[in-house]
Design a protein around this motif. Structure first.
Motif, PDB file in Angstrom:
ATOM      1  N   LYS A 283      11.202   4.538  -1.046  1.00  0.00           N
ATOM      2  CA  LYS A 283      12.510   5.197  -1.147  1.00  0.00           C
ATOM      3  C   LYS A 283      12.757   6.102   0.060  1.00  0.00           C
ATOM      4  N   THR A 284      11.739   6.844   0.476  1.00  0.00           N
ATOM      5  CA  THR A 284      11.871   7.758   1.615  1.00  0.00           C
ATOM      6  C   THR A 284      12.177   6.991   2.901  1.00  0.00           C
ATOM      7  N   ILE A 285      11.495   5.866   3.116  1.00  0.00           N
ATOM      8  CA  ILE A 285      11.722   5.065   4.325  1.00  0.00           C
ATOM      9  C   ILE A 285      13.154   4.547   4.367  1.00  0.00           C
TER      10      ILE A 285
ATOM     11  N   SER B  10       2.393  -1.064  -9.887  1.00  0.00           N
ATOM     12  CA  SER B  10       2.864   0.285  -9.549  1.00  0.00           C
ATOM     13  C   SER B  10       3.120   0.504  -8.061  1.00  0.00           C
ATOM     14  N   ASN B  11       2.856  -0.489  -7.215  1.00  0.00           N
ATOM     15  CA  ASN B  11       3.041  -0.289  -5.775  1.00  0.00           C
ATOM     16  C   ASN B  11       4.520  -0.319  -5.390  1.00  0.00           C
ATOM     17  N   GLY B  12       4.805   0.199  -4.208  1.00  0.00           N
ATOM     18  CA  GLY B  12       6.184   0.335  -3.766  1.00  0.00           C
ATOM     19  C   GLY B  12       6.887  -0.981  -3.498  1.00  0.00           C
ATOM     20  N   LEU B  13       6.157  -2.018  -3.060  1.00  0.00           N
ATOM     21  CA  LEU B  13       6.785  -3.306  -2.787  1.00  0.00           C
ATOM     22  C   LEU B  13       7.279  -3.957  -4.069  1.00  0.00           C
TER      23      LEU B  13
ATOM     24  N   ASN C  43       0.813  -1.217   0.000  1.00  0.00           N
ATOM     25  CA  ASN C  43       0.000   0.000   0.000  1.00  0.00           C
ATOM     26  C   ASN C  43       0.850   1.273   0.000  1.00  0.00           C
ATOM     27  N   LEU C  44       2.159   1.115  -0.203  1.00  0.00           N
ATOM     28  CA  LEU C  44       3.054   2.259  -0.312  1.00  0.00           C
ATOM     29  C   LEU C  44       3.352   2.563  -1.769  1.00  0.00           C
ATOM     30  N   THR C  45       3.648   3.823  -2.056  1.00  0.00           N
ATOM     31  CA  THR C  45       4.105   4.193  -3.392  1.00  0.00           C
ATOM     32  C   THR C  45       5.607   3.957  -3.475  1.00  0.00           C
ATOM     33  N   PRO C  46       6.179   3.881  -4.673  1.00  0.00           N
ATOM     34  CA  PRO C  46       7.639   3.764  -4.794  1.00  0.00           C
ATOM     35  C   PRO C  46       8.375   4.881  -4.064  1.00  0.00           C
ATOM     36  N   HIS C  47       7.830   6.094  -4.110  1.00  0.00           N
ATOM     37  CA  HIS C  47       8.491   7.213  -3.443  1.00  0.00           C
ATOM     38  C   HIS C  47       8.489   7.033  -1.929  1.00  0.00           C
TER      39      HIS C  47
END
Length: 450
Positions: free
Chosen positions: A383-385, A413-416, A376-380
């Motif tokens: 990256k921030t985490i 498209s999700n961050g994972l 449920n995270l975006t790629p950005h």
């Protein structure tokens, strides 16, 4: 009104019209269209103005985009075309409330809705620049479908998307007819040099199941050290792996040379439980254990609108993490000393369970940091985490890329997914995909048949 008969300098260039969902996904989106021009309807700026306050990632994206436009425009009017970062890049402008001459989206779909005004902005450009291809870019599927119904090209924002999610890196390979002598050596020594051993996928850290007839050994290949180490099936903190993928996950979680781990799998495969048990097993090696998960907002509202203090607001969202911690504690039901120790870890905040927004801004030094539901995270956001990691910190992302609760994210498209695809060859990273559900036979029935 839309103007007719405009001069077109470069008919091969396109004009991309971005909606609010794209900006909230990636504030730097306007710089990712190469030589093509990018336009933003004025309604997008109005919506971003509502999103600019708060601590959520979308609030950060809104603020960052507003600053970016301010820096890009300088003393120029953004109602005219403004050159983007480099000379090879396209230009940028804001579309005002012009009405298209031919097709009016508000007349067709209804007045007063921002999405329909955004459609009209794109239609206005299409009439004004008849020799250029105007494309609406949106993460909103319904808006894209409406655009196509109006004979307006529309597409998803592709930056950061994985092209073929079905072939996403799984972290483990099975090799048959492997030299028996190497299998025996690994079983005997648990750790061997692997520089001259023929292995596939040697670009990064990787798990292997080595087979030769009835002989089998599960190993981890460390790319930086060029070594093979046997994967143990021993229990950690009284949690025993129930399959080889779970054993691989524990191996990565316990390996001090691996600073970034991702675990992907369906519900019930044990992702969060293994990560939490591994953190507790290594509790003396880290200053603190953080466990968090993104809170998917309801109706564009932050959790601040809910009644009560911070704990009462977030406890319902954190319940699955508490359930896993309670399950681990139950394994020590006859050991009063250990159950008291776990309670003490929570009371003293050695174990901190909180929403992602509450942890943002902290320096993560000597922290075992677990991010649950990372799909449920975006790629950005991912990256921030990771960019906040200090010395001696380990970060673990767990999630199911096919179970996404955020409206404008999907399995591609999700961050994972983005992390797995882009970090797979890094020497500090390890990944494993858990295939088999271990929650219960009933839960497996749901995953397999329903």
């Amino acid at each position: 009104m839309a103007k007719k008969g405009k001069t077109h300098i470069n008919p091969t260039k396109k004009i991309f019209v971005l909606d609010t969902s794209v900006i909230l996904y990636d504030h730097d989106a306007i710089n990712n269209f190469h030589e093509h021009d990018v336009a933003i309807p004025i309604q997008v700026l109005e919506e971003l103005d509502h999103f600019k306050s708060g601590n959520d990632t979308r609030n950060f994206e809104a603020r960052s985009f507003i600053r970016l436009i301010d820096q890009t425009s300088k003393q120029q009017l953004i109602s005219d075309w403004v050159q983007l970062k480099t000379e090879s890049a396209g230009k940028f402008r804001v579309i005002l409330n012009d009405q298209p001459l031919k097709i009016d989206a508000e007349e067709i779909f209804g007045k007063g809705k921002t999405d329909h005004k955004i459609l009209n902005a794109a239609l206005t450009l299409k009439e004004e620049y008849v020799n250029k291809k105007v494309v609406l870019v949106s993460k909103d599927i319904c808006l894209r479908l409406k655009a196509k119904a109006l004979d307006l090209h529309a597409e998803d924002y592709e930056t950061g998307k994985i092209k073929n999610v079905d072939e996403l890196y799984a972290g483990k390979t099975e090799l048959s007819n492997f030299p028996e002598s190497i299998i025996d050596e690994v079983k005997k020594n648990k750790f061997i040099e692997a520089e001259n051993i023929a292995l596939s996928a040697k670009e990064g850290n990787h798990f292997y199941v080595l087979k030769n007839k009835r002989k089998v050994v599960n190993v981890f290949y460390n790319y930086a050290l060029k070594t093979l180490s046997a994967v143990s099936t021993d229990a950690i903190f009284k949690i025993k792996p129930k399959n080889i993928e779970q054993a691989c996950a524990i191996h990565a979680l316990l390996d001090p040379n691996i600073k970034l781990v991702s675990i992907q799998g369906n519900a019930g495969t044990g992702k969060t439980l293994l990560a939490l048990a591994s953190a507790l097993e290594q509790r003396r090696e880290f200053r603190q254990i953080y466990i968090t998960r993104p809170i998917v907002s309801l109706s564009n509202k932050d959790i601040g609108f809910l009644p009560g203090d911070a704990k009462s607001k977030t406890d319902p969202f954190m319940a699955p993490i508490w359930d896993n911690l309670r399950f681990i504690k139950d394994q020590f039901s006859g050991d009063e000393k250990m159950t008291a120790k776990i309670d003490e870890l929570i009371t003293t905040e050695k174990i901190a369970i909180a929403p992602l927004a509450f942890i943002r801004g902290r320096t993560l030094t000597k922290i075992f940091f677990i991010i649950d539901e990372a799909q449920n995270l975006t790629p950005h956001e991912v990256k921030t985490i990771i960019s906040r990691a200090g010395e001696h910190t380990k970060i673990v992302f767990t999630g199911d890329i096919y179970q996404i609760d955020t409206p404008y994210l999907d399995s591609e498209s999700n961050g994972l997914s983005y992390l797995i695809e882009n970090a797979k060859n890094h020497p500090l990273y390890a990944h494993i995909t858990l295939q088999k559900g271990e929650r219960s036979e009933l839960a497996n029935l749901a995953n397999a048949l329903l």
